[in-house]
Design a protein around this motif. Structure first.
Motif, PDB file in Angstrom:
ATOM      1  N   VAL A 193       0.870  -1.181   0.000  1.00  0.00           N
ATOM      2  CA  VAL A 193       0.000   0.000   0.000  1.00  0.00           C
ATOM      3  C   VAL A 193       0.896   1.217   0.000  1.00  0.00           C
ATOM      4  O   VAL A 193       1.513   1.540   1.010  1.00  0.00           O
ATOM      5  N   GLY A 194       1.006   1.861  -1.142  1.00  0.00           N
ATOM      6  CA  GLY A 194       1.888   3.014  -1.244  1.00  0.00           C
ATOM      7  C   GLY A 194       3.318   2.610  -0.960  1.00  0.00           C
ATOM      8  O   GLY A 194       3.843   1.650  -1.516  1.00  0.00           O
ATOM      9  N   ASP A 195       3.952   3.344  -0.029  1.00  0.00           N
ATOM     10  CA  ASP A 195       5.341   3.056   0.330  1.00  0.00           C
ATOM     11  C   ASP A 195       5.450   2.085   1.502  1.00  0.00           C
ATOM     12  O   ASP A 195       6.545   1.837   2.004  1.00  0.00           O
ATOM     13  N   THR A 196       4.332   1.547   1.946  1.00  0.00           N
ATOM     14  CA  THR A 196       4.350   0.618   3.066  1.00  0.00           C
ATOM     15  C   THR A 196       3.558  -0.629   2.693  1.00  0.00           C
ATOM     16  O   THR A 196       3.348  -0.917   1.518  1.00  0.00           O
ATOM     17  N   GLN A 197       3.135  -1.393   3.683  1.00  0.00           N
ATOM     18  CA  GLN A 197       2.325  -2.570   3.419  1.00  0.00           C
ATOM     19  C   GLN A 197       1.393  -2.797   4.604  1.00  0.00           C
ATOM     20  O   GLN A 197       1.661  -2.352   5.718  1.00  0.00           O
ATOM     21  N   VAL A 198       0.282  -3.444   4.333  1.00  0.00           N
ATOM     22  CA  VAL A 198      -0.656  -3.792   5.396  1.00  0.00           C
ATOM     23  C   VAL A 198      -0.576  -5.298   5.621  1.00  0.00           C
ATOM     24  O   VAL A 198      -0.425  -6.078   4.676  1.00  0.00           O
ATOM     25  N   ALA A 199      -0.627  -5.678   6.889  1.00  0.00           N
ATOM     26  CA  ALA A 199      -0.566  -7.093   7.255  1.00  0.00           C
ATOM     27  C   ALA A 199      -1.837  -7.454   8.016  1.00  0.00           C
ATOM     28  O   ALA A 199      -2.346  -6.665   8.825  1.00  0.00           O
ATOM     29  N   TYR A 200      -2.350  -8.631   7.762  1.00  0.00           N
ATOM     30  CA  TYR A 200      -3.575  -9.077   8.408  1.00  0.00           C
ATOM     31  C   TYR A 200      -3.603 -10.599   8.404  1.00  0.00           C
ATOM     32  O   TYR A 200      -2.830 -11.261   7.694  1.00  0.00           O
ATOM     33  N   VAL A 201      -4.475 -11.157   9.218  1.00  0.00           N
ATOM     34  CA  VAL A 201      -4.705 -12.597   9.193  1.00  0.00           C
ATOM     35  C   VAL A 201      -5.918 -12.853   8.301  1.00  0.00           C
ATOM     36  O   VAL A 201      -7.002 -12.307   8.549  1.00  0.00           O
ATOM     37  N   LEU A 202      -5.714 -13.642   7.262  1.00  0.00           N
ATOM     38  CA  LEU A 202      -6.805 -14.011   6.379  1.00  0.00           C
ATOM     39  C   LEU A 202      -7.441 -15.291   6.903  1.00  0.00           C
ATOM     40  O   LEU A 202      -6.782 -16.316   7.044  1.00  0.00           O
ATOM     41  N   GLU A 203      -8.702 -15.200   7.216  1.00  0.00           N
ATOM     42  CA  GLU A 203      -9.448 -16.356   7.726  1.00  0.00           C
ATOM     43  C   GLU A 203     -10.343 -16.910   6.623  1.00  0.00           C
ATOM     44  O   GLU A 203     -11.123 -16.184   6.025  1.00  0.00           O
ATOM     45  N   ARG A 204     -10.191 -18.221   6.366  1.00  0.00           N
ATOM     46  CA  ARG A 204     -10.994 -18.889   5.345  1.00  0.00           C
ATOM     47  C   ARG A 204     -11.921 -19.889   6.044  1.00  0.00           C
ATOM     48  O   ARG A 204     -11.463 -20.732   6.803  1.00  0.00           O
ATOM     49  N   THR A 205     -13.212 -19.771   5.779  1.00  0.00           N
ATOM     50  CA  THR A 205     -14.203 -20.629   6.412  1.00  0.00           C
ATOM     51  C   THR A 205     -14.971 -21.404   5.343  1.00  0.00           C
ATOM     52  O   THR A 205     -15.478 -20.812   4.383  1.00  0.00           O
TER      53      THR A 205
END
Length: 299
Positions: A193-205
Motif C-alpha cells: 500500500v503506497g510506500d508501506t504494506q498492510v498485514a492481516y490474518v486471512l481467515e478462510r471458512t
C-alpha cells in the motif's frame, strides 16, 4: 495462479514483499458431510482465467482509481515427483481514472512465462528460472529508459516471495484433506500500500459445496482479522507466530469468496476486497479471478 492473481498484484504494487510459512491446519470438526479436496490438476489442458485488480485511493474528498485486467493461460505437467505450473499472460490492460495507460510492464508480462514447481500435494516448492523475468525486462524496455523499478520488482528472490505468498494465501492447507462446513484455516497475508504494506490474518471458512461447470466445488468465505482475539484458537496463534509475529495493521477489513473445484483441481473463482486506512488515505484493493475455459491443448 495467479490461482490467483499472480500477475495483477505484481503490476499494481510496482509503485507501492514477504515470505511466510504455510498456514497451520485446524482439526477437522465432527461435522458431516465431509468432502476431500484433491490436488489433481488438469493435464494436457489449457486453463484460461480472467484476472482483475483495482486500487482506489481516497484522501481529502478526492479519489483515484487504477485497474489492471489480464487474461492468463496455465498448464500443468508432471515434474520432479510433483507438478510444474506454467502460466503466461496473453492480454494486459491498465487504466487510471478510466483512461487506458500504456506501460512497459505489459510487454514484460507477455514475454515472461511464470514457472512454479509444486509438490505432489500442491504445496509451493519454488520458482523455476525466475531470472528469466529480468531478461524479459531487458528485452522490453528501450535503451535510455530507466528500468530500475522494474528490475528491482522482478528480482528473483522478490518475485518468488510474492508468488509463494499468494499461492499459500489461496491454497495453503486446503489440498489432500477432508473439509467440512464451518472448518477454518488462517494465514498471515500482506499487501503493498503506497510506500508501506498492510498485514492481516486471512481467515478462510468452509461454507459448503456448489455445482459448477468444472465440477463440484468447495466454497470458502474470506475475511480479515486485524488483531488476534483474546481467546484465539491455538492454530490461529501458531499461524501468527510461525509467520514471525508481524505487526497487524489496525482497522484493516476484508471480505470475499473463493470457489475451488475438487476432484480435478480448477480455481473456479475468487473475489477479495481489502480496505485499510494508511497515512490519512483510505485504500480499497479488490482482486478478482475467474476461470474462463478449460480446453484440450492443441498438439
Amino acid at each position: 495462479m495467479r490461482s490467483g492473481l499472480l500477475w495483477c498484484c505484481l503490476v499494481l504494487s510496482l509503485t507501492s514483499a514477504c515470505r511466510k510459512a504455510p498456514p497451520l491446519r485446524v482439526p477437522i470438526p465432527e461435522v458431516t458431510p465431509r468432502v476431500r479436496v484433491s490436488f489433481q490438476p488438469p493435464v494436457d489442458r489449457v486453463l484460461t482465467e480472467s484476472q482483475r485488480a483495482s486500487r482506489m485511493v481516497e484522501k481529502g474528498g478526492t479519489g483515484v482509481r487504477e485497474e489492471v485486467e489480464l487474461t492468463t493461460e496455465s498448464r500443468f505437467t508432471p515434474s520432479a515427483g510433483g507438478w510444474l505450473l506454467t502460466q503466461g499472460v496473453t492480454h494486459a490492460r491498465q487504466t487510471r481514472a478510466g483512461v487506458e495507460v500504456e506501460s512497459w510492464v505489459d510487454d514484460v508480462l507477455k514475454r515472461f512465462m511464470l514457472r512454479v514447481q509444486l509438490a505432489a500435494d500442491g504445496a509451493f516448492v519454488k520458482l523455476v528460472s525466475p531470472e528469466s523475468a529480468g531478461e524479459a525486462v531487458r528485452q522490453s524496455v528501450p535503451p535510455g529508459v530507466d528500468a530500475g523499478p522494474l528490475e528491482r520488482f522482478f528480482q528473483p528472490e522478490v518475485l518468488e516471495a510474492r508468488t509463494r505468498r499468494e499461492w499459500e494465501a489461496k491454497f495453503g492447507g486446503l489440498f489432500q484433506r477432508y473439509v467440512s462446513e464451518g472448518q477454518r484455516t488462517w494465514v498471515v497475508d500482506v499487501l503493498p500500500v503506497g510506500d508501506t504494506q498492510v498485514a492481516y490474518v486471512l481467515e478462510r471458512t468452509v461454507q459448503g459445496t456448489r455445482d459448477t461447470e468444472y465440477g463440484d466445488a468447495v466454497v470458502l468465505s474470506l475475511r480479515c482479522l486485524d488483531a488476534l482475539p483474546e481467546e484465539a484458537p491455538d492454530a490461529l496463534t501458531d499461524a501468527w507466530v510461525v509467520a514471525g509475529r508481524p505487526e497487524l495493521t489496525p482497522g484493516v477489513t476484508c471480505q470475499g469468496e473463493q470457489v475451488v473445484a475438487y476432484g480435478r483441481f480448477v480455481p473456479v473463482s475468487r473475489e477479495l476486497t481489502v480496505k485499510a486506512q494508511v497515512d490519512g488515505a483510505m485504500w480499497t484493493l479488490t482482486m478478482e479471478s475467474r476461470a474462463q475455459g478449460l480446453q484440450e491443448e492443441a498438439r
